[in-house]
Design a protein around this motif. Structure first.
Motif, PDB file in Angstrom:
ATOM      1  N   GLY A 212      -7.925   0.947   9.474  1.00  0.00           N
ATOM      2  CA  GLY A 212      -8.698   1.609  10.516  1.00  0.00           C
ATOM      3  C   GLY A 212      -8.806   3.110  10.389  1.00  0.00           C
ATOM      4  O   GLY A 212      -9.375   3.763  11.270  1.00  0.00           O
ATOM      5  N   LYS A 213      -8.287   3.678   9.305  1.00  0.00           N
ATOM      6  CA  LYS A 213      -8.281   5.137   9.156  1.00  0.00           C
ATOM      7  C   LYS A 213      -8.991   5.559   7.875  1.00  0.00           C
ATOM      8  O   LYS A 213      -8.929   4.879   6.854  1.00  0.00           O
ATOM      9  N   HIS A 214      -9.675   6.697   7.973  1.00  0.00           N
ATOM     10  CA  HIS A 214     -10.258   7.321   6.781  1.00  0.00           C
ATOM     11  C   HIS A 214      -9.846   8.784   6.770  1.00  0.00           C
ATOM     12  O   HIS A 214      -9.893   9.481   7.784  1.00  0.00           O
ATOM     13  N   SER A 215      -9.441   9.258   5.592  1.00  0.00           N
ATOM     14  CA  SER A 215      -9.154  10.677   5.390  1.00  0.00           C
ATOM     15  C   SER A 215      -9.453  10.995   3.937  1.00  0.00           C
ATOM     16  O   SER A 215      -9.604  10.093   3.098  1.00  0.00           O
ATOM     17  N   ASP A 216      -9.547  12.275   3.631  1.00  0.00           N
ATOM     18  CA  ASP A 216      -9.788  12.666   2.245  1.00  0.00           C
ATOM     19  C   ASP A 216      -8.680  12.164   1.333  1.00  0.00           C
ATOM     20  O   ASP A 216      -8.937  11.712   0.213  1.00  0.00           O
ATOM     21  N   SER A 217      -7.436  12.236   1.803  1.00  0.00           N
ATOM     22  CA  SER A 217      -6.324  11.811   0.956  1.00  0.00           C
ATOM     23  C   SER A 217      -6.342  10.307   0.727  1.00  0.00           C
ATOM     24  O   SER A 217      -6.099   9.848  -0.404  1.00  0.00           O
ATOM     25  N   LEU A 218      -6.633   9.513   1.775  1.00  0.00           N
ATOM     26  CA  LEU A 218      -6.729   8.065   1.604  1.00  0.00           C
ATOM     27  C   LEU A 218      -7.876   7.706   0.665  1.00  0.00           C
ATOM     28  O   LEU A 218      -7.746   6.822  -0.183  1.00  0.00           O
ATOM     29  N   GLN A 219      -9.005   8.381   0.826  1.00  0.00           N
ATOM     30  CA  GLN A 219     -10.155   8.114  -0.038  1.00  0.00           C
ATOM     31  C   GLN A 219      -9.810   8.414  -1.491  1.00  0.00           C
ATOM     32  O   GLN A 219     -10.112   7.624  -2.389  1.00  0.00           O
ATOM     33  N   ASP A 220      -9.174   9.550  -1.729  1.00  0.00           N
ATOM     34  CA  ASP A 220      -8.821   9.926  -3.098  1.00  0.00           C
ATOM     35  C   ASP A 220      -7.831   8.929  -3.702  1.00  0.00           C
ATOM     36  O   ASP A 220      -7.938   8.568  -4.884  1.00  0.00           O
ATOM     37  N   ARG A 221      -6.845   8.493  -2.916  1.00  0.00           N
ATOM     38  CA  ARG A 221      -5.890   7.515  -3.412  1.00  0.00           C
ATOM     39  C   ARG A 221      -6.583   6.184  -3.724  1.00  0.00           C
ATOM     40  O   ARG A 221      -6.291   5.535  -4.737  1.00  0.00           O
ATOM     41  N   ALA A 222      -7.475   5.767  -2.838  1.00  0.00           N
ATOM     42  CA  ALA A 222      -8.184   4.512  -3.059  1.00  0.00           C
ATOM     43  C   ALA A 222      -9.054   4.580  -4.300  1.00  0.00           C
ATOM     44  O   ALA A 222      -9.108   3.630  -5.101  1.00  0.00           O
ATOM     45  N   MET A 223      -9.714   5.700  -4.504  1.00  0.00           N
ATOM     46  CA  MET A 223     -10.606   5.844  -5.646  1.00  0.00           C
ATOM     47  C   MET A 223      -9.847   5.922  -6.961  1.00  0.00           C
ATOM     48  O   MET A 223     -10.351   5.510  -8.007  1.00  0.00           O
ATOM     49  N   SER A 224      -8.617   6.444  -6.937  1.00  0.00           N
ATOM     50  CA  SER A 224      -7.877   6.629  -8.175  1.00  0.00           C
ATOM     51  C   SER A 224      -6.912   5.498  -8.472  1.00  0.00           C
ATOM     52  O   SER A 224      -6.667   5.174  -9.634  1.00  0.00           O
ATOM     53  N   ALA A 225      -6.341   4.881  -7.424  1.00  0.00           N
ATOM     54  CA  ALA A 225      -5.327   3.844  -7.653  1.00  0.00           C
ATOM     55  C   ALA A 225      -5.187   2.980  -6.406  1.00  0.00           C
ATOM     56  O   ALA A 225      -4.166   3.014  -5.726  1.00  0.00           O
ATOM     57  N   LEU A 226      -6.201   2.193  -6.115  1.00  0.00           N
ATOM     58  CA  LEU A 226      -6.179   1.357  -4.913  1.00  0.00           C
ATOM     59  C   LEU A 226      -5.019   0.373  -4.944  1.00  0.00           C
ATOM     60  O   LEU A 226      -4.360   0.133  -3.927  1.00  0.00           O
ATOM     61  N   PHE A 227      -4.769  -0.232  -6.095  1.00  0.00           N
ATOM     62  CA  PHE A 227      -3.689  -1.202  -6.222  1.00  0.00           C
ATOM     63  C   PHE A 227      -2.358  -0.603  -5.753  1.00  0.00           C
ATOM     64  O   PHE A 227      -1.631  -1.188  -4.952  1.00  0.00           O
ATOM     65  N   ASN A 228      -2.036   0.566  -6.254  1.00  0.00           N
ATOM     66  CA  ASN A 228      -0.787   1.222  -5.879  1.00  0.00           C
ATOM     67  C   ASN A 228      -0.765   1.551  -4.389  1.00  0.00           C
ATOM     68  O   ASN A 228       0.273   1.432  -3.724  1.00  0.00           O
TER      69      ASN A 228
END
Length: 258
Positions: A212-228
């Motif tokens: 339920g949350k979006h932030s720049d840091s979450l987006q960057d983590r998802a784009m670079s290593a969603l699995f982790n």
């Protein structure tokens, strides 16, 4: 949940385009006879033996993807990050797909008309994918079809081959009747409302929301290593796959700006 986890092995082996048996991947572990026919007996034994261990009162990680069917960054994220991660971690994550993105809608004489960032073909495929989800209901049934469409070199003509490979019981006619009719129009309006209700409002796609949350840091983590990110976010017993690391980096500029 029916598992498509064994597709991952074949996908990375380069065999995802071949028919391995006469059953869709979602059915491979449904019976012992099918498992034998598809030569995945050991994998099915391992899968069923760990299902009870992975049952937990801890909530699954909720992943929402707001995307456009012809956006290059969206396709790359879905094919290289989201789908492989879901195959390995579907026991601990729930995925919601919302095809609409940076489109605009207008009510004309009681019917919604859509303008899409990458033209009419994108509106067409967005609606097709929404109709596939509508008819197949559950993500284990429809996600392989959506993955197949987005992976295809010609996205606009991929529906038939992808249904034949993964969901042969759903006809192209049924999906197209939906896409060309009132149901498809209604589904796209619903996706428009979901997208417009995002808080914060989306600035580009793919737009990823975690629990339920979006932030720049979450987006960057998802784009670079969603699995982790999913392994770290889940608070219950970790599946065996989380003992390794899976990273497929994507640059932040692989997006379609609103």
């Amino acid at each position: 949940m029916k598992s498509a986890v064994f597709l991952l092995t074949f996908y990375f082996a380069g065999a995802y385009s071949e028919q391995l048996c006469d059953y869709p991947p979602s059915d491979w572990c449904s019976t012992w006879e099918i498992a034998k026919a598809c030569k995945v007996e050991q994998q099915c034994i391992e899968y069923h033996s760990r299902k009870d261990f992975l049952k937990s009162n801890d909530p699954a990680v909720q992943v929402e993807l707001y995307y456009e069917s012809l956006c290059g960054g969206c396709r790359k994220f879905l094919v290289l990050q989201l789908f492989p991660t879901w195959l390995m971690l579907n026991e601990i994550m729930n995925v919601t797909l919302v095809p609409y993105g940076n489109a605009q809608e207008q009510n004309v004489s009681g019917k919604w008309e859509f303008t899409c960032q990458h033209g009419p073909d994108e509106c067409y495929v967005n609606t097709i994918e929404a109709c596939v989800m509508h008819h197949l209901k559950e993500i284990p049934s429809y996600f392989p079809v959506i993955f197949c469409i987005e992976l295809s070199s010609n996205v606009t003509s991929a529906l038939g081959p992808c249904l034949a490979a993964y969901q042969p019981d759903l006809s192209v006619k049924t999906v197209m009747d939906c896409a060309n009719g009132d149901q498809g129009n209604k589904l796209m309006h619903e996706n428009a409302m979901k997208t417009d209700a995002l808080n914060p409002p989306h600035e580009y796609v793919p737009w990823v929301v975690i629990n339920g949350k979006h932030s720049d840091s979450l987006q960057d983590r998802a784009m670079s290593a969603l699995f982790n990110l999913i392994c770290e976010t889940y608070t219950g017993p970790k599946p065996d796959a989380c003992s390794g690391k899976a990273v497929t980096p994507m640059k932040r500029d692989s997006v379609c700006l609103n």
